[in-house]
Design a protein around this motif. Sequence first.
Motif, PDB file in Angstrom:
ATOM      1  N   LYS A   1       1.282  -1.234   0.473  1.00 18.03           N
ATOM      2  CA  LYS A   1       0.018   0.018  -0.051  1.00 18.03           C
ATOM      3  C   LYS A   1       0.738   1.042  -0.190  1.00 18.03           C
ATOM      4  O   LYS A   1       1.502   1.428   0.444  1.00 18.03           O
ATOM      5  CB  LYS A   1      -1.127   0.549   1.272  1.00 18.03           C
ATOM      6  CG  LYS A   1      -0.082   0.261   2.582  1.00 18.03           C
ATOM      7  CD  LYS A   1      -1.437   0.317   3.756  1.00 18.03           C
ATOM      8  CE  LYS A   1      -0.576   1.232   5.459  1.00 18.03           C
ATOM      9  NZ  LYS A   1      -0.831   1.986   5.113  1.00 18.03           N
TER      10      LYS A   1
ATOM     11  N   PRO B   1      -5.518   2.189   3.476  1.00 21.46           N
ATOM     12  CA  PRO B   1      -7.416   1.852   2.694  1.00 21.46           C
ATOM     13  C   PRO B   1      -7.849   2.893   3.682  1.00 21.46           C
ATOM     14  O   PRO B   1      -9.448   2.542   3.199  1.00 21.46           O
ATOM     15  CB  PRO B   1      -6.924   0.259   2.684  1.00 21.46           C
ATOM     16  CG  PRO B   1      -5.852  -0.109   2.744  1.00 21.46           C
ATOM     17  CD  PRO B   1      -5.313   0.890   3.208  1.00 21.46           C
TER      18      PRO B   1
ATOM     19  N   VAL C   1     -14.255   0.600   0.322  1.00 23.57           N
ATOM     20  CA  VAL C   1     -12.964  -0.562  -0.240  1.00 23.57           C
ATOM     21  C   VAL C   1     -13.976  -1.846  -0.264  1.00 23.57           C
ATOM     22  O   VAL C   1     -13.823  -2.353  -1.080  1.00 23.57           O
ATOM     23  CB  VAL C   1     -12.041  -0.482   1.180  1.00 23.57           C
ATOM     24  CG1 VAL C   1     -10.958  -1.332   1.173  1.00 23.57           C
ATOM     25  CG2 VAL C   1     -11.351   0.937   0.998  1.00 23.57           C
TER      26      VAL C   1
END
Length: 254
Positions: free
Chosen positions: A53, A57, A63
């Motif tokens: 990442k 998130p 998501v």
Amino acid sequence: MKRLIDLTNEEARAHFLKGSSYFNGDIPSYINFEPILASVSEILGGASFNQFKKSSPADFPDVNYNFIANKDGRFAWRPYELMHPAIYVSLVNVICDEENWALIISRMAEFEDGVIDCCSAPVMSVDHQTDVATQIKGWWQAVEQRSLTYSLEFNHLLHTDVTDCYGSLYTHSIAWAIHGIEEAKKNKTKKSLLGNKIDFHIQASRYGQTNGICQGSVLMDFIAEIVLGYVDELINTELAWISHSTSASTALRL
């Protein structure tokens, strides 16, 4: 039938990565989640999604994939979530780590001694039946049949339910359930604590929210059972005197 807590960590990993475990509701037979779960698992290689990442998130809405399904063909609507595959597989890796799995199983074993008998613990099929059919059969044997037996001895039945159980579950309580509330509170910023790792994954998939967990997967059912098992332990502590009462009975949790 076989309880999930009786599996090894590798058996549990394989079970959670089945398409029917990723989403255990009714879907058309041509929808198969196993290929994407297998691909993500291969890419992660047993590690966390964190390694890939560039941003968190938890900073983004939607998501997970959310949808609503009807439960009884009338007015009972139930919200479901498909957890993002990368976060889902990463969470499976965390829970099914050999040391972490041993800790969870040991902790859940502590919940079993008391006046409350859990009848909703996730199980898997060991024959031709689906896991869902096996779970329903287990409920039928543990609740319906035993209720008939208890009816010969008792005149009253009290039926209660948790309102919006999955949607209202406090994610920090997962660490409380696994480690005890005092240790969890003391180490609430410790990222390496198992309960905090699980909490982190769930928040990452739900816009950073600490209220509610996803509904629709065997993995989330298992996590919910950890928390509810802890609730059973707290109730048992408060009602320990009932075991010495001549009118005491076993409470069944479905």
